[in-house]
Design an enzyme around this catalytic site. Structure first.
Site, PDB file in Angstrom:
ATOM      1  N   ASP A 128       0.804  -1.227   0.000  1.00  0.00           N
ATOM      2  CA  ASP A 128       0.000   0.000   0.000  1.00  0.00           C
ATOM      3  C   ASP A 128       0.835   1.273   0.000  1.00  0.00           C
ATOM      4  OD1 ASP A 128      -2.093  -1.759   0.210  1.00  0.00           O
ATOM      5  OD2 ASP A 128      -2.085  -1.694   2.398  1.00  0.00           O
ATOM      6  N   LYS A 131       5.362   1.271  -3.217  1.00  0.00           N
ATOM      7  CA  LYS A 131       6.793   1.051  -3.430  1.00  0.00           C
ATOM      8  C   LYS A 131       7.125   0.707  -4.880  1.00  0.00           C
ATOM      9  CE  LYS A 131       8.394  -2.438  -1.319  1.00  0.00           C
ATOM     10  NZ  LYS A 131       8.641  -3.535  -2.228  1.00  0.00           N
ATOM     11  N   ASN A 162       6.030   9.148   1.203  1.00  0.00           N
ATOM     12  CA  ASN A 162       5.268   9.104  -0.046  1.00  0.00           C
ATOM     13  C   ASN A 162       3.832   9.619   0.150  1.00  0.00           C
ATOM     14  OD1 ASN A 162       4.826   8.545  -2.747  1.00  0.00           O
ATOM     15  ND2 ASN A 162       4.355   6.375  -2.412  1.00  0.00           N
ATOM     16  N   SER A 212       5.154 -47.377  38.795  1.00  0.00           N
ATOM     17  CA  SER A 212       6.108 -46.330  39.212  1.00  0.00           C
ATOM     18  C   SER A 212       5.623 -45.576  40.455  1.00  0.00           C
ATOM     19  CB  SER A 212       6.391 -45.365  38.056  1.00  0.00           C
ATOM     20  OG  SER A 212       5.207 -44.963  37.395  1.00  0.00           O
TER      21      SER A 212
END
Lengths: 310, 616
Positions: free
Chosen positions: B18, B21, B149, B524
């Site tokens: 946007d 560039k 810009n 266990s």
């Protein structure tokens, strides 16, 4: 508004330094391929870019000979001067040159006049076959990013999927000048040491280094027909003339060389290297404007690349 | 001969879709008169067909080269364009702003010395602006021009521009930028790109292109001599040369050099090239060095000024930009490529993640795609290098995935880690992550603990069937079964029970490394033993499931007749019946099997492990 520039604007001195940088970068890439890649080969198309690439390879490995073979895919429709030049250069430099032609295609009479898929069959498929047959895993080519829009996105080290397919979405990220030569089964690599060169750089370098190129690049009186706005040089009697076409002698030269019925010439007075460099610096049209096969519509080159065209 | 690096300048352009560039770059090429007429013609055609500016030239289309992006209106990958002005020659890398943005921008920035950063005048500095600037800083680009810009849409008001310029100036100074220049532009009309704009008479500074062609640069030939060896040139007995591209400094015949990491010294006899021997060579040049005495050095070594050698280490701390599709976890085995050297390595630690939006260092156990962080690399051999801030050619590295060959990370070396120099890893080409990928699952150990008869084996069995049905790879280690083999020499004393748990947890860990989902069904009884078992696994790899049922319920079920035998006195040390059971205080999962069916219990475990899928 767009226009070229002349030799007089003081660029030449500064740009010679740019040539040094481009030369050193290309030599670094060539050495990287020789040292890190399995089964490299250099694609040799006889044109100016190939001549520059060959010169750079000689420089990269001096004083020893070039540590990989050269491969020319001969479609059978190259200019006769190109073939003579190829054989003489290979002999004089003692090169290991492999020439590969699609014999089945040739026997079947595949030609650029009758077969729309001529380039695919005789060039793209043939190149793939040659690479597969010899088991080459890394093919060095002279393509440049300034040639065409899809090439500006090409990597220096470009991975091709099995079947030589180019998928722009799956290219490896390329950082700094680091080469990632790791290939999976079926993958191959294309390597482009001239990526950052422009057409003008190539000619300036040819001039600076005194590199010999095919005389077709220099303006001479040649038999020409004008077809659809393109000047075609009639190189032999296989050329099919259309009704009303009559070859006329015109002073022309080529900016790019391919198969003669598909390569457009330009009218020019540039008979030697300094004149060609001056003309290129002032050029208003890109060099591939003369290649008929690139004009099959927008994206033509991208489609060919996806299929494995160099 | 001069260093060539100032005459061919690489510039990266960053900004989002946007920000305009592509239009700015297109305009830059156009106004620099670098567009050929047939390309101009193609541009006019494309503008009519795909353009977003009705009736006008859409300069962005000069750059969007690929079919797919023309159709979708996006830019897929970094594109490289050459352009030149009377003063300098440039290669402009345009990285698109979308999904893969970080990766593409970092790629383009890696070799750039200057950057153009786009800002929308109406929006000002966004988190994205800072993110882009931080990627630039990370990749070592320290000179930036900010193109503010769409000034036309901001009415060409000086205060709008000035506040952006001031704010960016502060940020740039805080983040190590050496140059930050702001220019008010309008890309479609070309204001202040090449030609000075009449619409911003208040702007006195250089235009965008004036800045690019005049900004001062570092001179890499001013540092100490470094040349990575790419290739040893040995055509026969009469010649032996070391080929490479000089990374820093300069070299002359007679200079004393050292080859690292080996440490051998030699004197330069000549600088050999195709065009004859050179009296001097500088950074950027590709040369071949010949030495006065035989030198023990090969590809991947660095030849350096003997008086100022670079560091050598087998463990490095580096900034890392992770690009892999799978998250990076500590212990990942990779191939490192740094200058002409390649080495096996382990990412031995992830220190933190760097938030590119805020600059903060966050605690992190992993790096996701396109995340940056600081990591430790343990290499399988020592390498010569430089910190990235001092030398990009000697401090930039990539990580290559061993299973796919893809480049999965870019790294910027910070320092050598001496303390880890003695720690060596045996890196394997196929590691756990690769096996997990191949099996399409997340390996882990699910440890069922509980009284005899509480339902451990029943649930484990149901769970395994469900996992198998969905394509997972599993294995069950059962308390009774292992006593027939692995632990046949052990009895039921407390010491033997501890040793039994140790053996089983070790086997389970190996199986997790093998990529399997391991179900351990094991009484266990002791907290300490289970804690020791858990400690053998990475966090998150060990899931303790407490299979809980009241003792009288277990005695009622008594599937193996153990309680009956104990009552008859045939067994004296059965857990819960003469031998204690220490229930977990905080299990990962608590199954109350007196209150739900075994199927329901199994389903709860399945949900807890996400059906065994790999993490996103």
């Amino acid at each position: 508004m767009p226009h070229g520039r002349s030799l007089t604007d003081g660029l030449l001195d500064a740009l010679l330094d740019a040539l040094d940088e481009l030369e050193s970068e290309a030599i670094e890439i060539l050495r990287e391929v020789a040292a890190a890649c399995a089964r490299p080969v250099m694609l040799y198309s006889i044109g100016k870019d190939s001549s520059v690439l060959l010169h750079l390879a000689r420089k990269a490995f001096h004083p020893r000979s070039i540590p990989f073979p050269l491969l020319h895919v001969d479609t059978g429709w190259k200019f006769r001067e190109m073939l003579a030049f190829r054989d003489r250069v290979a002999r004089e430099l003692g090169l290991e040159l492999l020439v590969h032609t699609n014999e089945a295609g040739r026997a079947a009479g595949i030609n650029p006049f009758d077969h729309p898929d001529y380039t695919d069959v005789m060039k793209t498929q043939t190149l793939r076959d040659a690479l597969d047959r010899h088991g080459f895993r890394a093919a060095i080519g002279g393509a440049r990013r300034d040639e065409e829009a899809s090439r500006s996105k090409e990597r220096i080290y470009s991975v091709r999927a099995p079947g030589h397919r180019w998928d722009p979405r799956t290219q490896r990220a390329e950082f700094w000048n680091l080469c990632n030569p790791v290939l999976m089964p079926g993958q191959t690599l294309r390597v482009f040491p001239l990526s950052n060169w422009t057409e003008a750089d190539v000619w300036r370098y040819v001039l600076r280094e005194g590199i010999e190129v095919v005389p077709l690049y220099f303006a001479r009186m040649r038999p020409v027909v004008e077809r659809d706005g393109t000047l075609i040089v009639v190189d032999d009697d296989r050329m099919r003339l259309r009704a009303g076409e009559q070859p006329v002698a015109r002073k022309v030269r080529f900016r790019t060389l391919g198969c003669y019925p598909l390569t457009g010439a330009v009218e020019s007075d540039a008979q030697d290297l300094p004149a060609v460099v001056a003309e290129v610096l002032a050029a208003r049209y890109s060099e591939r404007a003369g290649r008929l096969i690139d004009q099959d519509g927008a994206g033509a080159m991208e489609r060919k690349k996806r299929d494995g065209y160099f | 001969m001069a260093a060539a690096s100032d005459s061919l300048l690489r510039v990266v352009a960053c900004g989002s879709v946007d920000d305009g560039k592509s239009t700015l770059i297109g305009r830059l090429l156009w106004d620099s008169r670098c567009v050929m007429e047939d390309h101009a013609l193609a541009l006019a055609r494309a503008s009519a067909e795909h353009g977003t500016r009705e009736g006008l030239t859409d300069f962005a289309l000069l750059l969007d080269g690929l079919l797919a992006e023309r159709e979708q209106g996006i830019t897929i990958d970094a594109a490289y364009r050459g352009f030149e002005t009377p003063r300098r020659r440039f290669i402009l890398a345009d990285a698109p702003g979308h999904l893969q943005y970080t990766r593409n921008m970092a790629t383009a920035a890696s070799s750039a010395r200057l950057a153009i950063l786009l800002v929308d005048a109406r929006k000002g500095l966004l988190e994205q602006t800072f993110r882009h600037a931080r990627i630039l800083a990370l990749m070592g680009v320290r000179r930036v021009v900010v193109a503010v810009n769409k000034m036309d849409l901001a009415g060409w008001q000086e205060p709008v521009f000035a506040s952006i310029a001031t704010a960016f100036g502060t940020f740039a100074a805080d983040n190590g930028f050496l140059e930050a220049h702001c220019v008010p532009v309008c890309a479609p009309d070309g204001d202040n790109i090449v030609h000075r704009s009449a619409r911003a008479p208040w702007h006195a500074g250089p235009t965008l292109v004036e800045w690019l062609e005049t900004v001062a640069l570092d001179d890499p030939s001013a540092s100490a001599f470094r040349m990575p060896v790419q290739w040893v040139n040995r055509p026969g007995e009469h010649f032996r040369g070391w080929s490479g591209r000089i990374a820093a400094g300069s070299v002359r015949p007679g200079d004393e050099v050292v080859a690292l990491p080996g440490g051998a010294h030699a004197r330069v006899a000549s600088i050999s090239t195709f065009d004859g021997d050179l009296p001097v060579a500088v950074a950027g040049q590709s040369v071949t060095l010949v030495f006065s005495e035989p030198l023990d050095a090969g590809r991947g070594d660095v030849i350096a000024a003997a008086a100022a050698p670079p560091p050598v280490a087998a463990a490095l701390e580096a900034d890392l930009l992770w690009l892999g599709r799978e998250p990076l976890l500590p212990g990942r085995s990779v191939e490192v490529r740094i200058h002409a050297c390649s080495a096996g390595a382990i990412v031995s630690a992830i220190h933190c993640r760097t938030d590119l939006g805020t600059g903060a260092a966050c605690e992190a156990g992993r790096l996701a795609t396109n995340e940056a962080g600081v990591v430790e690399l343990a290499l399988d051999r020592p390498v010569a290098f430089e910190p990235y801030g001092d030398s990009r050619p000697l401090g930039g590295l990539i990580l290559v995935d061993r299973a796919t060959g893809d480049t999965v990370a870019a790294g910027m070396v910070r320092v050598a880690l001496r303390r880890a120099a003695h720690v060596r890893w045996q890196p394997y080409a196929v590691d756990r992550a690769a096996r997990e990928r191949a099996m399409g699952q997340r390996a882990r150990c699910i440890w069922f603990t509980g009284l005899p008869g509480s339902g451990k084996s029943t649930i484990a069995n149901l769970l395994e069937q469900a996992l198998l049905a969905s394509g997972r790879h599993t294995f069950v280690l059962d308390g009774d079964n292992v006593r027939h083999g692995l632990s046949r020499d052990l009895a039921f004393s407390d010491a033997d029970r501890a040793e039994n748990v140790r053996r089983v947890s070790e086997v389970a860990r190996l199986m997790v490394d093998a990529g399997l989902i391991v179900l351990v069904s094991f009484i266990s009884p002791f907290l300490a033993d289970r804690a020791a078992a858990r400690a053998r696994f990475e966090p998150g790899d060990f899931l303790e499931v407490f299979v809980d049922a009241p003792l009288d319920e277990c005695m009622l079920r008594d599937p193996k007749g153990l309680y009956a035998r104990a009552r008859r006195g045939e067994i004296t040390d059965l857990t819960g019946f003469g031998s204690p059971y220490e229930a977990p205080a905080a299990p990962d999962l608590h199954l109350r099997t007196a209150e739900e069916t075994p199927e329901a219990s199994a389903l709860r475990v399945l949900r807890a492990i996400g059906s065994g899928q790999r993490d996103a």
